[in-house]
Design a protein around this motif. Structure first.
Motif, mmCIF file in Angstrom:
data_model
loop_
_atom_site.group_PDB
_atom_site.id
_atom_site.type_symbol
_atom_site.label_atom_id
_atom_site.label_comp_id
_atom_site.label_asym_id
_atom_site.label_seq_id
_atom_site.Cartn_x
_atom_site.Cartn_y
_atom_site.Cartn_z
ATOM 1 N N TYR B 5 31.052 36.096 43.900
ATOM 2 C CA TYR B 5 32.122 36.689 43.114
ATOM 3 C C TYR B 5 31.495 37.357 41.888
ATOM 4 O O TYR B 5 30.752 36.716 41.144
ATOM 5 C CB TYR B 5 33.100 35.628 42.616
ATOM 6 N N ALA B 6 31.814 38.610 41.688
ATOM 7 C CA ALA B 6 31.447 39.297 40.452
ATOM 8 C C ALA B 6 32.486 38.921 39.392
ATOM 9 O O ALA B 6 33.640 38.683 39.712
ATOM 10 C CB ALA B 6 31.451 40.800 40.670
ATOM 11 N N TYR B 7 32.089 38.850 38.125
ATOM 12 C CA TYR B 7 33.085 38.671 37.071
ATOM 13 C C TYR B 7 32.642 39.385 35.811
ATOM 14 O O TYR B 7 31.456 39.701 35.651
ATOM 15 C CB TYR B 7 33.380 37.185 36.809
ATOM 16 N N GLU B 81 45.848 35.273 40.991
ATOM 17 C CA GLU B 81 45.888 35.460 39.541
ATOM 18 C C GLU B 81 45.717 34.110 38.855
ATOM 19 O O GLU B 81 46.024 33.060 39.439
ATOM 20 C CB GLU B 81 47.177 36.143 39.076
ATOM 21 N N VAL B 82 45.205 34.148 37.617
ATOM 22 C CA VAL B 82 45.007 32.939 36.820
ATOM 23 C C VAL B 82 45.520 33.227 35.414
ATOM 24 O O VAL B 82 45.253 34.300 34.861
ATOM 25 C CB VAL B 82 43.513 32.546 36.733
ATOM 26 N N VAL B 178 42.790 38.476 37.334
ATOM 27 C CA VAL B 178 43.023 38.629 38.768
ATOM 28 C C VAL B 178 41.703 38.611 39.530
ATOM 29 O O VAL B 178 40.666 39.063 39.027
ATOM 30 C CB VAL B 178 43.789 39.942 39.098
ATOM 31 N N LEU B 179 41.785 38.059 40.735
ATOM 32 C CA LEU B 179 40.665 38.086 41.672
ATOM 33 C C LEU B 179 40.940 39.248 42.619
ATOM 34 O O LEU B 179 41.960 39.258 43.308
ATOM 35 C CB LEU B 179 40.587 36.761 42.432
#
Lengths: 310, 310
Positions: B5-7, B81-82, B178-179
């Protein structure tokens, strides 16, 4: 001391150039402020007669600092708007060649407008954000960075030269500025006006926002901008900043605002003022049955019916 | 190599903390990227399985970098979403007293959330913007500034201590993340879902936007967010990013999206995913006549009529 206009400084930015296009600016003392907030506060405290600040950018959207200041605090009113096309020049110290440029600087808002140009012409240059484009030019003058993106007009002020001009990624990159003062009677309609309001919904139900917009649509009023801004009461709580075509002295706009006042939790009137994008001759004919004459005739007819004179 | 996962980096920011609340993050390699754009590009190129980025803030509004990336370029889809509550700590080098703090630093987005606290507690401190709150903490560690506003969790990582915690001007200051991944079949509905779309109006006429919103309202669908973003075609040209309550596999949402597809110039589906703010039990009963069962029953009735079986 002459009456003064506050504006978002420093000197030598697009804001100052846009302000100087207003005839009334010639007779005022123009005083730069470090932020939108401080410029508008100067109006609220009476230190300045009006303040000139950016409110919308065709690349970045609404200028949230300005919208949030107009939405909250002591009410202010928009008197005038100015549209300015934004193209950048790459400013360097005299003698610098493009191949010498390793670092570039500008206000962060400039970045999306010069991104493609940078990728094509200076792919390895390091970007350093500055507090304003004029400040970036000053930092180039001082030798801290190699080049600044700023208005070409800033070159002379900082002893720089323009290596390249007319830099802009988006065609028609424009910024809209507003002259903001204390509440007063709006200037008379010109035939090509807009009205700005802030709306707070009464509660959140399906169709709530649709109903608010219906107050304009039902009366043939076109919307030009709708920006949502958080109310600060948590995620998903927004008020709406709306620009609508027309003037509060026109019957249909007055009726629409009365309708909104009835159905909204709160409405803040931000002013009716001349449009900068069109003249009266270019304003589109309203939908059938929604001209000012037809609104007046309909009002007279209802009065006659109420009086038994039909 | 595990799926990654990129963030939005760097490490030690609220984004990383929010990402780690997702169960699926535990089984992925988490890779920080320098910008929203580069994180989402990593998904587009297949370098990362998904990217985790902020999209909305209860104080600052929509995160325009994220919205603009989702609106343009190769289509992407929101998977999850978080919601994270944002409170700041004032981080200093061990031994620093509040009276020693002359300069403070943080990401510019932190400023409106700590402004009142600063005015009350450090009225003379000079503000210096940093690329991120974590970067501000690093600059304090290096001695460049006296204090940084960041999450309390960042103190340990940078050898700092928290002089003060729970700093936030607005109650309920939250950020929504959001993912985002490549388009795929949306996860099954949970009973508390939302659907994100981008709408481009066909042309600009009175009631145009009202008509678009009517496609939701007519079917009893509540709107949660409406953000306008410039299309780049000049001042006043906007598309609309909308979050609506419901899932595309539900009849009424599917019908609303079909209606929009007919009347809009373009519609971009950004995904249906579980809501982070409520559970299925908390979802409000839809308006009379707009439940999923009633939509199904009405569809069957029309089919029967068409077949002469009424």
């Amino acid at each position: 001391m002459p009456a003064s206009y506050a504006y978002l400084g420093p000197e030598g930015t697009f804001t100052e150039v846009a302000l100087r296009t207003l005839p009334e600016a010639a007779t005022r003392q123009l005083i730069p402020y470090v932020s939108v907030q401080s410029a508008l506060d100067a109006v609220r405290t009476g230190e300045a007669e009006a303040a000139f600040v950016p409110i919308e950018n065709s690349v970045e959207g609404g200028i949230t600092a300005t919208l949030d200041e107009l939405v909250a605090g002591t009410p202010l009113m928009i008197y005038r708007e100015v549209l300015l096309s934004i193209t950048f020049a790459l400013l360097v110290r005299p003698g610098t060649k493009l191949s010498d440029v390793k670092t570039v600087s500008a206000h962060p808002a400039a970045q999306p407008q010069v991104r493609n140009w940078l990728k094509a012409n200076l792919p390895d240059a390091v970007w350093e954000s500055a507090a304003s484009n004029a400040d970036a030019a000053r930092l180039v003058q001082e030798g801290r960075y190699d080049a600044a993106f700023a208005g070409e007009f800033a070159a002379a002020r900082y002893g720089l030269e323009a290596l390249e001009t007319e830099i802009h990624d988006a065609e028609n990159a424009q910024t809209r500025f507003v002259l903001v003062g204390r509440p007063a009677r709006p200037a008379a309609p010109t035939g090509a006006d807009k009205t700005s309001v802030v709306l707070w919904q009464r509660d959140d139900h399906p169709g709530g926002l649709r109903d608010l917009l219906g107050e304009f649509a039902t009366r043939g009023i076109n919307l030009m901008v709708l920006q949502s801004r958080p109310t600060g009461a948590g995620i998903g709580n927004y008020c709406f900043c709306i620009d609508a075509a027309g003037h509060i002295s026109e019957r249909r706009m007055a009726e629409a605002l009365m309708g909104l006042k009835r159905i909204c939790r709160d409405v803040r009137f931000l002013g009716s003022y001349p449009r900068a994008d069109v003249t009266a001759a270019q304003v589109r004919t309203p939908l059938p049955g929604t001209s000012e004459d037809e609104f007046m005739a309909a009002a007279e007819w209802v009065t006659r019916c109420q009086d038994g004179r039909f």
